[in-house]
Design a protein around this motif. Sequence first.
Motif, PDB file in Angstrom:
ATOM      1  N   ALA A 102     -17.290   1.463   1.213  1.00 47.47           N
ATOM      2  CA  ALA A 102     -15.924   1.038   1.070  1.00 47.47           C
ATOM      3  C   ALA A 102     -15.844  -0.226   0.436  1.00 47.47           C
ATOM      4  CB  ALA A 102     -14.657   1.957   2.360  1.00 47.47           C
ATOM      5  N   GLY A 103     -14.980  -0.317  -1.099  1.00 45.63           N
ATOM      6  CA  GLY A 103     -14.639  -1.280  -1.325  1.00 45.63           C
ATOM      7  C   GLY A 103     -13.469  -1.561  -2.795  1.00 45.63           C
TER       8      GLY A 103
ATOM      9  N   ALA B 271     -10.310   3.315 -11.606  1.00 47.23           N
ATOM     10  CA  ALA B 271      -9.879   2.043 -12.578  1.00 47.23           C
ATOM     11  C   ALA B 271     -10.458   1.072 -11.755  1.00 47.23           C
ATOM     12  CB  ALA B 271      -8.888   2.000 -13.002  1.00 47.23           C
ATOM     13  N   VAL B 272     -10.743  -0.395 -12.202  1.00 48.77           N
ATOM     14  CA  VAL B 272     -11.905  -1.557 -12.121  1.00 48.77           C
ATOM     15  C   VAL B 272     -10.002  -2.104 -11.406  1.00 48.77           C
ATOM     16  CG1 VAL B 272     -11.744  -3.614 -12.755  1.00 48.77           C
ATOM     17  CG2 VAL B 272     -13.126  -2.231 -14.139  1.00 48.77           C
ATOM     18  N   GLY B 273     -10.900  -2.271 -10.094  1.00 47.49           N
ATOM     19  CA  GLY B 273      -9.964  -2.907  -9.088  1.00 47.49           C
ATOM     20  C   GLY B 273      -9.800  -1.706  -7.631  1.00 47.49           C
ATOM     21  N   ASP B 274      -9.244  -0.694  -8.027  1.00 44.45           N
ATOM     22  CA  ASP B 274      -9.092   0.912  -7.399  1.00 44.45           C
ATOM     23  C   ASP B 274     -10.133   0.449  -6.047  1.00 44.45           C
ATOM     24  OD1 ASP B 274      -7.593   2.087  -9.396  1.00 44.45           O
ATOM     25  OD2 ASP B 274      -8.688   3.555  -8.981  1.00 44.45           O
ATOM     26  N   ASP B 275      -9.475   0.644  -4.367  1.00 46.19           N
ATOM     27  CA  ASP B 275      -9.856   0.579  -3.393  1.00 46.19           C
ATOM     28  C   ASP B 275     -10.383   2.303  -3.560  1.00 46.19           C
ATOM     29  OD1 ASP B 275      -9.552  -1.887  -2.850  1.00 46.19           O
ATOM     30  OD2 ASP B 275      -7.344  -1.266  -1.504  1.00 46.19           O
ATOM     31  N   VAL B 276     -11.823   2.281  -3.468  1.00 48.80           N
ATOM     32  CA  VAL B 276     -11.997   3.474  -3.165  1.00 48.80           C
ATOM     33  C   VAL B 276     -13.408   3.761  -1.693  1.00 48.80           C
ATOM     34  CG1 VAL B 276     -12.592   4.144  -5.703  1.00 48.80           C
ATOM     35  CG2 VAL B 276     -13.926   2.658  -4.579  1.00 48.80           C
ATOM     36  N   SER B 277     -13.548   5.070  -1.506  1.00 54.90           N
ATOM     37  CA  SER B 277     -14.682   4.797  -0.334  1.00 54.90           C
ATOM     38  C   SER B 277     -15.605   5.874  -0.966  1.00 54.90           C
ATOM     39  CB  SER B 277     -14.369   5.656   0.921  1.00 54.90           C
ATOM     40  OG  SER B 277     -13.760   6.496   0.599  1.00 54.90           O
ATOM     41  N   VAL B 278     -17.017   5.834  -0.607  1.00 53.09           N
ATOM     42  CA  VAL B 278     -18.259   6.966  -1.363  1.00 53.09           C
ATOM     43  C   VAL B 278     -18.078   8.284  -0.431  1.00 53.09           C
ATOM     44  CG1 VAL B 278     -20.372   6.712  -2.071  1.00 53.09           C
ATOM     45  CG2 VAL B 278     -19.740   4.928  -2.744  1.00 53.09           C
TER      46      VAL B 278
ATOM     47  N   ALA C 117     -10.498   8.075  -3.576  1.00 51.34           N
ATOM     48  CA  ALA C 117      -9.748   6.898  -3.148  1.00 51.34           C
ATOM     49  C   ALA C 117      -9.681   7.422  -1.737  1.00 51.34           C
ATOM     50  CB  ALA C 117      -8.509   7.778  -4.471  1.00 51.34           C
ATOM     51  N   HIS C 118      -9.538   6.185  -1.339  1.00 54.52           N
ATOM     52  CA  HIS C 118      -8.609   6.633   0.320  1.00 54.52           C
ATOM     53  C   HIS C 118      -7.474   5.560   0.579  1.00 54.52           C
ATOM     54  CE1 HIS C 118      -9.441   2.133   1.344  1.00 54.52           C
ATOM     55  NE2 HIS C 118     -10.527   1.806  -0.282  1.00 54.52           N
ATOM     56  N   PRO C 119      -6.674   6.481   1.306  1.00 55.80           N
ATOM     57  CA  PRO C 119      -5.869   6.389   1.631  1.00 55.80           C
ATOM     58  C   PRO C 119      -5.241   4.805   2.250  1.00 55.80           C
ATOM     59  CG  PRO C 119      -6.505   8.476   3.060  1.00 55.80           C
ATOM     60  CD  PRO C 119      -7.600   7.394   2.622  1.00 55.80           C
ATOM     61  N   LYS C 120      -3.888   4.419   1.218  1.00 53.22           N
ATOM     62  CA  LYS C 120      -4.004   3.079   2.041  1.00 53.22           C
ATOM     63  C   LYS C 120      -4.142   3.184   3.423  1.00 53.22           C
ATOM     64  CE  LYS C 120      -3.689   2.050  -2.401  1.00 53.22           C
ATOM     65  NZ  LYS C 120      -4.527   0.849  -2.983  1.00 53.22           N
ATOM     66  N   SER C 121      -3.780   3.391   4.250  1.00 58.31           N
ATOM     67  CA  SER C 121      -3.255   3.478   5.701  1.00 58.31           C
ATOM     68  C   SER C 121      -4.495   3.102   5.974  1.00 58.31           C
ATOM     69  CB  SER C 121      -2.663   4.717   6.198  1.00 58.31           C
ATOM     70  OG  SER C 121      -3.962   5.651   6.015  1.00 58.31           O
ATOM     71  N   LEU C 122      -5.933   3.543   5.639  1.00 55.13           N
ATOM     72  CA  LEU C 122      -7.136   3.344   5.648  1.00 55.13           C
ATOM     73  C   LEU C 122      -7.247   1.923   5.733  1.00 55.13           C
ATOM     74  CD1 LEU C 122      -8.990   6.601   5.775  1.00 55.13           C
ATOM     75  CD2 LEU C 122      -8.134   6.142   7.562  1.00 55.13           C
ATOM     76  N   SER C 123      -8.511   0.980   6.277  1.00 55.61           N
ATOM     77  CA  SER C 123      -8.577  -0.447   6.217  1.00 55.61           C
ATOM     78  C   SER C 123     -10.718   0.324   5.250  1.00 55.61           C
ATOM     79  CB  SER C 123      -9.289  -0.486   7.898  1.00 55.61           C
ATOM     80  OG  SER C 123     -10.494  -0.293   8.137  1.00 55.61           O
ATOM     81  N   TYR C 124     -11.106  -1.244   5.644  1.00 59.50           N
ATOM     82  CA  TYR C 124     -12.406  -0.834   4.130  1.00 59.50           C
ATOM     83  C   TYR C 124     -12.973  -0.228   5.812  1.00 59.50           C
ATOM     84  CZ  TYR C 124     -10.560  -3.465   0.310  1.00 59.50           C
ATOM     85  OH  TYR C 124     -10.171  -3.626  -0.555  1.00 59.50           O
TER      86      TYR C 124
ATOM     87  N   GLN D  52     -12.495   2.128   8.487  1.00 57.18           N
ATOM     88  CA  GLN D  52     -12.553   3.004   8.320  1.00 57.18           C
ATOM     89  C   GLN D  52     -12.886   3.796   6.885  1.00 57.18           C
ATOM     90  OE1 GLN D  52      -7.950   2.265   9.714  1.00 57.18           O
ATOM     91  NE2 GLN D  52      -8.825   3.029  11.626  1.00 57.18           N
ATOM     92  N   ALA D  53     -12.354   3.127   6.292  1.00 58.93           N
ATOM     93  CA  ALA D  53     -12.463   4.525   4.728  1.00 58.93           C
ATOM     94  C   ALA D  53     -14.440   4.781   4.907  1.00 58.93           C
ATOM     95  CB  ALA D  53     -11.815   3.451   3.522  1.00 58.93           C
ATOM     96  N   ALA D  54     -14.951   3.515   5.126  1.00 61.08           N
ATOM     97  CA  ALA D  54     -16.455   3.988   5.125  1.00 61.08           C
ATOM     98  C   ALA D  54     -17.078   4.790   5.621  1.00 61.08           C
ATOM     99  CB  ALA D  54     -16.652   2.477   5.017  1.00 61.08           C
ATOM    100  N   SER D  55     -16.002   5.593   6.910  1.00 55.01           N
ATOM    101  CA  SER D  55     -16.865   5.725   8.303  1.00 55.01           C
ATOM    102  C   SER D  55     -16.242   7.484   7.866  1.00 55.01           C
ATOM    103  CB  SER D  55     -15.926   5.086   9.402  1.00 55.01           C
ATOM    104  OG  SER D  55     -15.294   5.606   9.860  1.00 55.01           O
ATOM    105  N   VAL D  56     -15.672   8.160   7.609  1.00 56.92           N
ATOM    106  CA  VAL D  56     -14.673   9.137   6.930  1.00 56.92           C
ATOM    107  C   VAL D  56     -15.375   9.956   6.176  1.00 56.92           C
ATOM    108  CG1 VAL D  56     -12.460   8.801   7.968  1.00 56.92           C
ATOM    109  CG2 VAL D  56     -13.304   8.828   5.211  1.00 56.92           C
ATOM    110  N   TRP D  57     -16.988   9.778   5.737  1.00 52.26           N
ATOM    111  CA  TRP D  57     -16.472  11.161   5.079  1.00 52.26           C
ATOM    112  C   TRP D  57     -18.238  11.894   5.065  1.00 52.26           C
ATOM    113  CZ3 TRP D  57     -13.220  13.109   2.541  1.00 52.26           C
ATOM    114  CH2 TRP D  57     -12.146  12.207   2.093  1.00 52.26           C
ATOM    115  N   MET D  58     -18.855  11.280   5.699  1.00 59.22           N
ATOM    116  CA  MET D  58     -20.128  12.051   6.718  1.00 59.22           C
ATOM    117  C   MET D  58     -19.803  12.706   7.519  1.00 59.22           C
ATOM    118  SD  MET D  58     -23.457  12.411   6.178  1.00 59.22           S
ATOM    119  CE  MET D  58     -25.027  11.495   5.725  1.00 59.22           C
ATOM    120  N   MET D  59     -19.502  12.318   8.317  1.00 55.83           N
ATOM    121  CA  MET D  59     -18.603  12.874  10.011  1.00 55.83           C
ATOM    122  C   MET D  59     -17.222  14.186   9.744  1.00 55.83           C
ATOM    123  SD  MET D  59     -16.498   9.908  11.410  1.00 55.83           S
ATOM    124  CE  MET D  59     -15.790  10.692  12.789  1.00 55.83           C
ATOM    125  N   PHE D  60     -17.043  13.700   8.794  1.00 52.99           N
ATOM    126  CA  PHE D  60     -15.745  14.361   8.926  1.00 52.99           C
ATOM    127  C   PHE D  60     -16.426  16.254   7.548  1.00 52.99           C
ATOM    128  CE2 PHE D  60     -12.687  11.638  10.062  1.00 52.99           C
ATOM    129  CZ  PHE D  60     -12.347  12.443  11.269  1.00 52.99           C
TER     130      PHE D  60
END
Length: 329
Positions: free
Chosen positions: A67-68, A81-88, A113-120, A122-130
């Motif tokens: 996430a970054g 877009a440049v500046g977006d908070d995203v995860s992979v 794009a990850h929800p604003k409620s998640l920290s970086y 948390q956002a880096a942790s969710v996709w493989m597992m879920f």
Amino acid sequence: MSRTIQFAKAGGPEVLEFVESEVRAPGPNEVRIKVKAIGINRAEAMWRTDIYIEPVKFPASLGYEAAGIVDAVGSDVKGVAVGDDVSVIPSFSMNSYSTYGEVIIVPDYAVVAHPKSLSYAQAASVWMMFVTAYGALVEDAKVTRGDFVIIPAASSSVGLAAIQIANYAGAATIALTRTSAKRDALLKAGAAHVIATDEVDLVKEVMRITDNQGARVAFDPVGGPTFAKLISALSFGGIAFIYGALSEDVTPLPVLEMIAKVTTVKAHNIWLTSGDETRRKAAVEFVLKGLESGALKPVIDRTFKFDEMVEVHRYLETNGQFGKIVVTV
């Protein structure tokens, strides 16, 4: 310049090396990300030792999740877009792309794009597992109210995700763990039932819980001798998914019992879902809705710093974690 982690030969955590190099511009359908956090997966340890589902091309990089902040986008990229908070989201070969780096480049279809409620973290942790659990339990088995789902290695990140996914769908979960040490934590994490497999008879316990009907689904990353017990614990017409090989022992199949019960055994991996555009979008929508409603929650066991990646892999291989290991950058 950016540091990435590579390895020139298969081996233990000590083969991981920091390599500093100039970061190239993203291609037409690629996104460049300044990484804030990296999700760590068992698959990456298997990749490091070259026993994964595809052969490693050396020198190799590794990593499926991160996430970054978007740093640059390719000419054909839309919706990012440049500046977006995203995860992979894991949806590529590690021979082609990787996430263990300070600045990474990934294909645009892997960027979410990850929800604003998640920290970086948390956002880096969710996709493989879920998404791994979603693909088997929701997309394939379509678990629902009245179903029982057996979840071996329940304290792993995917195991905990499977508990949440099955609960979200209305099913009842039977979490498996070797001893009672993690029983309370698993119950708190949402498991309806917990079986300590070193302490009681697995099959008898499942039958007791299910009024001798058996569970409709087993979702197993272990294999080995216990897999035959999972077959015995299934209901007539039950489904056993196997998505990992944590056990190094032979995985036997009780063929006559399977014929009598018309059991289905299915190999499963995340690529069935994340590798298909339509399925991937449906999975992302499902997970995002679950996260937003609170039905799905990231479970982070421990965080490390990027400079500690060798130690991260040593810790990963102890199998002692409860949830996801995350590295901050």
